[in-house]
Design a protein around this motif. Sequence first.
Motif, PDB file in Angstrom:
ATOM      1  N   GLY A 210      61.796  90.484 -28.245  1.00 25.35           N
ATOM      2  CA  GLY A 210      60.739  89.928 -27.343  1.00 25.35           C
ATOM      3  C   GLY A 210      61.334  89.461 -26.174  1.00 25.35           C
ATOM      4  N   GLU A 211      60.546  89.060 -25.158  1.00 20.69           N
ATOM      5  CA  GLU A 211      60.860  88.641 -23.933  1.00 20.69           C
ATOM      6  C   GLU A 211      61.714  87.069 -24.411  1.00 20.69           C
ATOM      7  N   PRO A 212      62.300  86.569 -23.630  1.00 16.04           N
ATOM      8  CA  PRO A 212      63.205  85.293 -23.825  1.00 16.04           C
ATOM      9  C   PRO A 212      62.312  83.996 -23.988  1.00 16.04           C
ATOM     10  N   GLU A 213      61.164  84.076 -23.364  1.00 23.55           N
ATOM     11  CA  GLU A 213      60.012  82.761 -23.379  1.00 23.55           C
ATOM     12  C   GLU A 213      59.561  83.028 -24.605  1.00 23.55           C
ATOM     13  N   MET A 214      59.317  84.155 -25.163  1.00 24.66           N
ATOM     14  CA  MET A 214      58.737  84.250 -26.655  1.00 24.66           C
ATOM     15  C   MET A 214      59.688  84.009 -27.854  1.00 24.66           C
ATOM     16  N   THR A 215      61.156  84.005 -27.482  1.00 23.54           N
ATOM     17  CA  THR A 215      62.117  84.136 -28.710  1.00 23.54           C
ATOM     18  C   THR A 215      62.919  83.016 -28.486  1.00 23.54           C
ATOM     19  N   ARG A 216      62.627  82.028 -27.704  1.00 26.48           N
ATOM     20  CA  ARG A 216      63.659  80.761 -27.262  1.00 26.48           C
ATOM     21  C   ARG A 216      63.798  79.881 -28.510  1.00 26.48           C
ATOM     22  N   ASP A 217      62.804  79.743 -29.459  1.00 26.58           N
ATOM     23  CA  ASP A 217      62.962  78.925 -30.568  1.00 26.58           C
ATOM     24  C   ASP A 217      62.996  79.632 -31.772  1.00 26.58           C
ATOM     25  N   SER A 218      63.301  81.043 -31.870  1.00 25.04           N
ATOM     26  CA  SER A 218      63.392  81.677 -32.991  1.00 25.04           C
ATOM     27  C   SER A 218      64.868  81.434 -33.822  1.00 25.04           C
ATOM     28  N   LEU A 219      64.865  81.512 -35.013  1.00 26.36           N
ATOM     29  CA  LEU A 219      66.055  81.442 -35.964  1.00 26.36           C
ATOM     30  C   LEU A 219      66.769  82.568 -35.683  1.00 26.36           C
ATOM     31  N   ALA A 220      66.332  83.688 -35.327  1.00 29.75           N
ATOM     32  CA  ALA A 220      67.324  84.625 -35.121  1.00 29.75           C
ATOM     33  C   ALA A 220      68.461  84.744 -34.613  1.00 29.75           C
ATOM     34  N   MET A 221      69.571  85.253 -34.979  1.00 25.81           N
ATOM     35  CA  MET A 221      70.898  85.055 -34.412  1.00 25.81           C
ATOM     36  C   MET A 221      70.962  86.015 -33.010  1.00 25.81           C
ATOM     37  N   ALA A 222      70.424  87.201 -32.895  1.00 30.88           N
ATOM     38  CA  ALA A 222      70.395  87.964 -31.700  1.00 30.88           C
ATOM     39  C   ALA A 222      69.044  88.140 -31.203  1.00 30.88           C
ATOM     40  N   LYS A 223      69.062  88.688 -29.987  1.00 23.60           N
ATOM     41  CA  LYS A 223      67.686  89.151 -29.251  1.00 23.60           C
ATOM     42  C   LYS A 223      67.781  90.460 -28.531  1.00 23.60           C
ATOM     43  N   LEU A 224      66.793  91.073 -28.632  1.00 25.78           N
ATOM     44  CA  LEU A 224      66.379  92.122 -27.580  1.00 25.78           C
ATOM     45  C   LEU A 224      65.199  92.094 -27.084  1.00 25.78           C
ATOM     46  N   PRO A 225      64.801  92.472 -25.796  1.00 21.45           N
ATOM     47  CA  PRO A 225      63.645  92.238 -25.258  1.00 21.45           C
ATOM     48  C   PRO A 225      62.454  93.227 -25.764  1.00 21.45           C
ATOM     49  N   SER A 226      62.613  94.205 -26.144  1.00 21.35           N
ATOM     50  CA  SER A 226      61.384  95.297 -26.563  1.00 21.35           C
ATOM     51  C   SER A 226      61.697  95.956 -27.623  1.00 21.35           C
ATOM     52  N   PRO A 227      60.624  96.623 -28.291  1.00 15.15           N
ATOM     53  CA  PRO A 227      60.688  97.686 -29.286  1.00 15.15           C
ATOM     54  C   PRO A 227      61.608  98.866 -28.576  1.00 15.15           C
ATOM     55  N   ALA A 228      61.473  99.166 -27.415  1.00 15.81           N
ATOM     56  CA  ALA A 228      62.175 100.583 -26.999  1.00 15.81           C
ATOM     57  C   ALA A 228      63.784 100.143 -26.802  1.00 15.81           C
ATOM     58  N   ASP A 229      64.052  99.010 -26.700  1.00 16.16           N
ATOM     59  CA  ASP A 229      65.586  98.565 -26.499  1.00 16.16           C
ATOM     60  C   ASP A 229      65.995  98.615 -28.053  1.00 16.16           C
ATOM     61  N   PHE A 230      65.232  98.120 -29.001  1.00 13.75           N
ATOM     62  CA  PHE A 230      65.642  98.175 -30.393  1.00 13.75           C
ATOM     63  C   PHE A 230      65.692  99.694 -30.980  1.00 13.75           C
ATOM     64  N   ARG A 231      64.825 100.464 -30.600  1.00 12.28           N
ATOM     65  CA  ARG A 231      64.976 101.896 -30.896  1.00 12.28           C
ATOM     66  C   ARG A 231      66.082 102.546 -30.413  1.00 12.28           C
ATOM     67  N   THR A 232      66.360 102.285 -28.999  1.00 12.24           N
ATOM     68  CA  THR A 232      67.868 102.779 -28.286  1.00 12.24           C
ATOM     69  C   THR A 232      69.036 102.410 -29.119  1.00 12.24           C
ATOM     70  N   TRP A 233      69.118 101.117 -29.397  1.00 13.89           N
ATOM     71  CA  TRP A 233      70.343 100.605 -30.220  1.00 13.89           C
ATOM     72  C   TRP A 233      70.339 101.397 -31.981  1.00 13.89           C
ATOM     73  N   MET A 234      69.184 101.479 -32.350  1.00 15.36           N
ATOM     74  CA  MET A 234      69.263 102.314 -33.673  1.00 15.36           C
ATOM     75  C   MET A 234      69.702 103.716 -33.692  1.00 15.36           C
ATOM     76  N   ARG A 235      69.270 104.153 -32.527  1.00 18.34           N
ATOM     77  CA  ARG A 235      69.691 105.741 -32.455  1.00 18.34           C
ATOM     78  C   ARG A 235      71.124 105.778 -32.016  1.00 18.34           C
ATOM     79  N   ARG A 236      71.543 104.677 -31.268  1.00 21.79           N
ATOM     80  CA  ARG A 236      73.084 104.685 -31.179  1.00 21.79           C
ATOM     81  C   ARG A 236      73.888 104.633 -32.447  1.00 21.79           C
ATOM     82  N   ILE A 237      73.450 104.015 -33.509  1.00 21.35           N
ATOM     83  CA  ILE A 237      74.077 103.681 -34.892  1.00 21.35           C
ATOM     84  C   ILE A 237      73.895 104.698 -35.951  1.00 21.35           C
ATOM     85  N   ALA A 238      72.718 105.559 -35.400  1.00 22.17           N
ATOM     86  CA  ALA A 238      71.916 106.289 -36.497  1.00 22.17           C
ATOM     87  C   ALA A 238      73.107 107.452 -36.704  1.00 22.17           C
TER      88      ALA A 238
END
Length: 238
Positions: A210-238
């Motif tokens: 999600g965008e930074p303003e939506m994830t600022r208070d999250s417990l998550a250790m890392a952030k990505l801005p969009s599902p498209a970015d997440f899919r791109t990252w997963m394809r790199r490790i697949a």
Amino acid sequence: MDLDGTLLDLAASPDAVSPGEGTQDMLQTLEAAASGALALITGRPVAFVDSLFPGYRFTVAGLHGTELRPGERIAPPGAAETFAGEAPTAAFRHGRDLVRNAAQDLPGVLFEDKGRAFALHYRQAPEHRAEVEQIMERALICAGEGYLLRPGKCVVELCPAGADKGTAIRRLMAEPPFAGRIPFAAGDDVTDEAMFRVVNEMNGLSLRIGEPEMTRDSLAMAKLPSPADFRTWMRRIA
């Protein structure tokens, strides 16, 4: 990982989401590399997830952990789902009918029947947020004990109490092929924070989409801005 807003782009209506070309192949490649230790943890029912990926069964924790069904790499064909909580009661069904009927008077508000849960989506009509919340509060009173409300991105959902995405992670991590591994979890909504909390406690990696303003208070250790970015990252490790 979560589906809507994480692996899949959000859509105007709940039924309009689509994995897109190559997503199923990518998931199956990752699942094979992890010897079956891949799970989709979602607010959707297991049956809906199966409809997105025809011809193959992934391990799915549906309805925020209320349903759990092992995938075909780790269980024989026809493996049964397990359920947390009681079957829907007459009071639950009455509350569901109340919400379905009320939604018809709110243009742009969509009712979603999930079997053991139901939701009102107001993404197309954000001006009706307060009315949606009031309707769902009345439905919760009607349904009685054993249920709770889960607010999310332009949605309010009534679900069985006693299970969430964090408990789903714990159940999965207690059994092969997940046991003994370092967990990784990705999600995009407040309902995914329970998953992040458990993964962090297990010294795993949590990722909020999600965008930074939506994830600022999250417990998550890392952030990505969009599902498209997440899919791109997963394809790199697949």
